[in-house]
Design a protein around this motif. Structure first.
Motif, PDB file in Angstrom:
ATOM      1  N   PHE A 266     -25.257 -10.249  20.445  1.00 17.49           N
ATOM      2  CA  PHE A 266     -24.859 -10.978  19.253  1.00 17.49           C
ATOM      3  C   PHE A 266     -25.503 -12.358  19.344  1.00 17.49           C
ATOM      4  CE2 PHE A 266     -21.908 -13.302  16.556  1.00 17.49           C
ATOM      5  CZ  PHE A 266     -21.707 -12.404  15.535  1.00 17.49           C
ATOM      6  N   THR A 267     -26.482 -12.622  18.465  1.00 19.47           N
ATOM      7  CA  THR A 267     -27.245 -13.865  18.568  1.00 19.47           C
ATOM      8  C   THR A 267     -27.789 -14.295  17.213  1.00 19.47           C
ATOM      9  OG1 THR A 267     -29.142 -14.929  19.637  1.00 19.47           O
ATOM     10  CG2 THR A 267     -29.355 -12.578  19.144  1.00 19.47           C
TER      11      THR A 267
ATOM     12  N   VAL B 255     -27.054  -7.586  16.925  1.00 18.22           N
ATOM     13  CA  VAL B 255     -26.446  -8.114  15.709  1.00 18.22           C
ATOM     14  C   VAL B 255     -26.900  -9.567  15.628  1.00 18.22           C
ATOM     15  CG1 VAL B 255     -24.311  -8.604  14.467  1.00 18.22           C
ATOM     16  CG2 VAL B 255     -24.461  -6.582  15.951  1.00 18.22           C
ATOM     17  N   ALA B 256     -27.720  -9.854  14.632  1.00 16.02           N
ATOM     18  CA  ALA B 256     -28.307 -11.182  14.476  1.00 16.02           C
ATOM     19  C   ALA B 256     -28.008 -11.703  13.067  1.00 16.02           C
ATOM     20  CB  ALA B 256     -29.809 -11.128  14.723  1.00 16.02           C
ATOM     21  N   PRO B 257     -26.845 -12.337  12.886  1.00 12.72           N
ATOM     22  CA  PRO B 257     -26.481 -12.838  11.560  1.00 12.72           C
ATOM     23  C   PRO B 257     -27.476 -13.872  11.038  1.00 12.72           C
ATOM     24  CG  PRO B 257     -24.619 -12.973  13.075  1.00 12.72           C
ATOM     25  CD  PRO B 257     -25.832 -12.645  13.888  1.00 12.72           C
ATOM     26  N   VAL B 258     -27.648 -13.884   9.734  1.00 16.39           N
ATOM     27  CA  VAL B 258     -28.487 -14.898   9.085  1.00 16.39           C
ATOM     28  C   VAL B 258     -27.685 -15.525   7.957  1.00 16.39           C
ATOM     29  CG1 VAL B 258     -30.691 -13.795   9.632  1.00 16.39           C
ATOM     30  CG2 VAL B 258     -29.541 -13.222   7.521  1.00 16.39           C
ATOM     31  N   PRO B 259     -27.930 -16.809   7.698  1.00 14.38           N
ATOM     32  CA  PRO B 259     -27.232 -17.445   6.586  1.00 14.38           C
ATOM     33  C   PRO B 259     -27.562 -16.768   5.259  1.00 14.38           C
ATOM     34  CG  PRO B 259     -28.222 -19.094   7.997  1.00 14.38           C
ATOM     35  CD  PRO B 259     -28.749 -17.755   8.438  1.00 14.38           C
TER      36      PRO B 259
ATOM     37  N   VAL C 214     -24.106 -14.374   6.372  1.00 18.83           N
ATOM     38  CA  VAL C 214     -23.022 -15.304   6.667  1.00 18.83           C
ATOM     39  C   VAL C 214     -23.119 -16.463   5.693  1.00 18.83           C
ATOM     40  CG1 VAL C 214     -22.068 -16.818   8.423  1.00 18.83           C
ATOM     41  CG2 VAL C 214     -23.143 -14.683   9.091  1.00 18.83           C
ATOM     42  N   PHE C 215     -21.999 -16.816   5.079  1.00 14.23           N
ATOM     43  CA  PHE C 215     -22.000 -17.957   4.157  1.00 14.23           C
ATOM     44  C   PHE C 215     -21.807 -19.243   4.948  1.00 14.23           C
ATOM     45  CE2 PHE C 215     -20.005 -21.031   1.325  1.00 14.23           C
ATOM     46  CZ  PHE C 215     -20.981 -21.094   0.352  1.00 14.23           C
ATOM     47  N   LEU C 216     -22.842 -20.092   4.955  1.00 14.40           N
ATOM     48  CA  LEU C 216     -22.802 -21.399   5.599  1.00 14.40           C
ATOM     49  C   LEU C 216     -23.468 -22.405   4.678  1.00 14.40           C
ATOM     50  CD1 LEU C 216     -23.959 -20.571   9.240  1.00 14.40           C
ATOM     51  CD2 LEU C 216     -21.664 -21.187   8.516  1.00 14.40           C
ATOM     52  N   LEU C 217     -22.857 -23.545   4.526  1.00 11.89           N
ATOM     53  CA  LEU C 217     -23.490 -24.606   3.745  1.00 11.89           C
ATOM     54  C   LEU C 217     -24.537 -25.286   4.618  1.00 11.89           C
ATOM     55  CD1 LEU C 217     -20.329 -26.125   2.075  1.00 11.89           C
ATOM     56  CD2 LEU C 217     -22.066 -24.677   1.026  1.00 11.89           C
ATOM     57  N   PRO C 218     -25.764 -25.415   4.117  1.00 12.66           N
ATOM     58  CA  PRO C 218     -26.822 -26.030   4.926  1.00 12.66           C
ATOM     59  C   PRO C 218     -26.438 -27.432   5.385  1.00 12.66           C
ATOM     60  CG  PRO C 218     -27.740 -25.031   2.958  1.00 12.66           C
ATOM     61  CD  PRO C 218     -26.249 -24.980   2.821  1.00 12.66           C
ATOM     62  N   LYS C 219     -26.661 -27.693   6.669  1.00 10.51           N
ATOM     63  CA  LYS C 219     -26.445 -28.990   7.304  1.00 10.51           C
ATOM     64  C   LYS C 219     -24.988 -29.449   7.276  1.00 10.51           C
ATOM     65  CE  LYS C 219     -31.107 -30.266   6.359  1.00 10.51           C
ATOM     66  NZ  LYS C 219     -32.053 -30.902   7.148  1.00 10.51           N
ATOM     67  N   VAL C 220     -24.088 -28.629   6.779  1.00  9.22           N
ATOM     68  CA  VAL C 220     -22.671 -28.995   6.735  1.00  9.22           C
ATOM     69  C   VAL C 220     -21.828 -27.965   7.471  1.00  9.22           C
ATOM     70  CG1 VAL C 220     -20.694 -29.416   5.222  1.00  9.22           C
ATOM     71  CG2 VAL C 220     -22.976 -30.145   4.509  1.00  9.22           C
ATOM     72  N   GLY C 221     -22.184 -26.703   7.314  1.00  7.07           N
ATOM     73  CA  GLY C 221     -21.323 -25.628   7.780  1.00  7.07           C
ATOM     74  C   GLY C 221     -21.460 -25.182   9.214  1.00  7.07           C
ATOM     75  N   MET C 222     -22.301 -25.845  10.032  1.00  6.33           N
ATOM     76  CA  MET C 222     -22.513 -25.360  11.390  1.00  6.33           C
ATOM     77  C   MET C 222     -21.256 -25.419  12.250  1.00  6.33           C
ATOM     78  SD  MET C 222     -25.298 -23.917  11.423  1.00  6.33           S
ATOM     79  CE  MET C 222     -25.421 -23.506  13.144  1.00  6.33           C
TER      80      MET C 222
ATOM     81  N   PRO D 189     -19.332 -20.142  14.040  1.00  3.43           N
ATOM     82  CA  PRO D 189     -18.782 -19.042  14.832  1.00  3.43           C
ATOM     83  C   PRO D 189     -17.741 -18.219  14.067  1.00  3.43           C
ATOM     84  CG  PRO D 189     -18.957 -20.988  16.191  1.00  3.43           C
ATOM     85  CD  PRO D 189     -19.248 -21.413  14.774  1.00  3.43           C
ATOM     86  N   ALA D 190     -16.841 -18.873  13.354  1.00  2.58           N
ATOM     87  CA  ALA D 190     -15.827 -18.152  12.583  1.00  2.58           C
ATOM     88  C   ALA D 190     -16.471 -17.364  11.432  1.00  2.58           C
ATOM     89  CB  ALA D 190     -14.779 -19.130  12.031  1.00  2.58           C
ATOM     90  N   ALA D 191     -17.502 -17.935  10.808  1.00  2.00           N
ATOM     91  CA  ALA D 191     -18.190 -17.242   9.726  1.00  2.00           C
ATOM     92  C   ALA D 191     -18.914 -15.999  10.249  1.00  2.00           C
ATOM     93  CB  ALA D 191     -19.188 -18.182   9.049  1.00  2.00           C
ATOM     94  N   TRP D 192     -19.521 -16.094  11.427  1.00  2.00           N
ATOM     95  CA  TRP D 192     -20.210 -14.943  12.024  1.00  2.00           C
ATOM     96  C   TRP D 192     -19.223 -13.816  12.300  1.00  2.00           C
ATOM     97  CZ3 TRP D 192     -23.437 -17.809  16.246  1.00  2.00           C
ATOM     98  CH2 TRP D 192     -24.467 -18.521  15.630  1.00  2.00           C
ATOM     99  N   VAL D 193     -18.080 -14.161  12.871  1.00  2.00           N
ATOM    100  CA  VAL D 193     -17.093 -13.148  13.190  1.00  2.00           C
ATOM    101  C   VAL D 193     -16.609 -12.448  11.918  1.00  2.00           C
ATOM    102  CG1 VAL D 193     -14.742 -12.784  14.055  1.00  2.00           C
ATOM    103  CG2 VAL D 193     -16.354 -14.184  15.350  1.00  2.00           C
TER     104      VAL D 193
END
Length: 98
Positions: free
Chosen positions: A6-7, A40-44, A77-85, A89-93
């Motif tokens: 998972f990476t 498993v390699a999640p992408v935004p 995975v839903f992540l806001l750029p430069k804000v959601g990092m 981890p919770a978004a990936w799960v």
């Protein structure tokens, strides 16, 4: 033996040079120990496949592919750029939960 990696650092058809060291390391490990790999390699998640530079590469990433005989899944995975990092981890799960 079966191994799931998972990476967020793994190459894809859209980003073939991204995380090559992880791919090589896992291939060597599998060859040495006779392991079967799955990655498993999640992408935004990003909706626009063109016109937004690196972010557009995420949109072009296939949801599933086989690289060197290894099945690679790319859940979105839903992540806001430069804000959601900090929430990554919770978004990936949640993106990978059945």
């Amino acid at each position: 033996m079966r191994i799931v990696t998972f990476t967020n650092l793994y190459p894809s058809a859209a980003r073939p040079g991204h995380g090559l060291f992880v791919e090589r390391r896992m291939q060597r490990y599998a060859a040495r120990f006779g392991a079967k790999l799955r990655v498993v390699a999640p992408v935004p998640w990003f909706p626009f496949p063109r016109g937004f530079g690196e972010y557009s590469e995420f949109a072009r990433t296939p949801r599933e592919e086989v690289r060197s005989g290894v099945k690679v899944l790319h859940p979105r995975v839903f992540l806001l750029p430069k804000v959601g990092m900090s929430r990554a981890p919770a978004a990936w799960v949640s993106a990978c939960a059945p």
